[in-house]
Each structure stands twice: as structure tokens, then as C-alpha cells.
Motif scaffolding. Structure first.
Motif, PDB file in Angstrom:
ATOM      1  N   TRP A 103       0.832  -1.212   0.000  1.00 51.57           N
ATOM      2  CA  TRP A 103       0.000   0.000   0.000  1.00 51.57           C
ATOM      3  C   TRP A 103       0.860   1.253   0.000  1.00 51.57           C
ATOM      4  N   VAL A 140      -4.501   6.083   3.494  1.00 51.24           N
ATOM      5  CA  VAL A 140      -4.308   5.212   2.338  1.00 51.24           C
ATOM      6  C   VAL A 140      -5.487   5.388   1.397  1.00 51.24           C
ATOM      7  N   ALA A 174      -5.663   3.082  -1.258  1.00 53.86           N
ATOM      8  CA  ALA A 174      -5.667   1.797  -1.969  1.00 53.86           C
ATOM      9  C   ALA A 174      -7.007   1.088  -1.840  1.00 53.86           C
TER      10      ALA A 174
END
Length: 137
Positions: free
Chosen positions: A59, A89, A91
Motif C-alpha cells: 500500500w 491510504v 488503496a
């Protein structure tokens, strides 16, 4: 007799929460831990966290605020200074475990309490959940 300072590594760790679940890795001591790792000479701690999370989970993250710093006594003669950051994040992909760990998982805040892990990590996770819940979206 001259002064001999205590020497121990610095490990920069990231608390990454996606969709209400925190990313954790199971290590060789059969403990769950935050992703991250040893700070290299000349490396900024936040850069270390981002690099390590990419290596350990696949990630890409952006580091946010410093959450905590504490000394972790692993066993006699093995101590590490742990510093933790809240991370963001974007992702969508599932995290992928690297060769460095036995298992990778995403856990709810409630599930973290029952996991075998150092209290310092649990404290950092609780701090990041608290900061995320009070953020203005």
C-alpha cells in the motif's frame, strides 16, 4: 570509567485505517504489530513508514501526525524505540503480506483489544481512531 550510552534501534510504525479496519501484521514472535520498520541513517521517520508499508503490505500511504513514542522491551538485551504515525491510504486493493511476516489482517477497533500485541501499539491505534472520528469531513 567512561559513560556508555544505551544503544537501540528506532522503529517507525504506521497506523493505517481503511473502511474502519486497521492494518496489522503477525510477526515471528506470534504477535500482531503495526507495519513499519527500522529507521535508516539519514532517513526521515515519516519516509521510513511510507517505504516500509509499501514493502510489507503493498500500500502507498501518506503519513499524518505523530501519534506516540515509547520504548519497547522485547526481551533481555533487546529494546527498540517505537514511534508511530497516523497514515492515510487510498488503496482499494487488498494488502499483500511480504516475506517479513507470517500473516496480514484488517481488524476493527473492537477486535484489536483481544489481539496479542504490545500495549503501546494498542494505544497508538486507539489514538488514531479517536483522531479520525473527530475529523471534519
Amino acid at each position: 570509567m567512561s559513560y556508555q550510552p544505551h544503544l537501540f534501534p528506532v522503529s517507525a510504525k504506521g497506523v493505517v485505517v481503511r473502511d474502519g479496519h486497521v492494518l496489522l501484521l503477525r510477526n515471528e514472535r506470534d504477535e500482531w504489530e503495526l507495519p513499519g520498520g527500522k529507521l535508516d541513517l539519514g532517513e526521515e521517520p515519516a519516509e521510513c513508514v511510507a517505504r516500509e508499508i509499501a514493502e510489507e503490505a503493498g500500500w502507498q500511504v501518506t503519513c499524518g501526525p505523530l501519534l506516540d513514542a515509547w520504548q519497547y522491551h522485547i526481551r533481555d538485551g533487546v529494546d527498540v524505540l517505537i514511534i508511530t504515525y497516523g497514515c492515510h491510504v487510498a488503496a482499494d486493493a487488498d494488502p499483500v503480506v511480504s516475506h517479513e511476516h507470517k500473516e496480514i489482517g484488517l481488524f476493527t477497533e473492537a477486535e484489536v483489544a483481544a489481539l496479542r500485541m504490545p500495549e503501546g501499539y494498542k494505544r497508538s491505534i486507539a489514538t488514531w481512531y479517536d483522531k479520525l472520528s473527530t475529523r471534519v469531513m
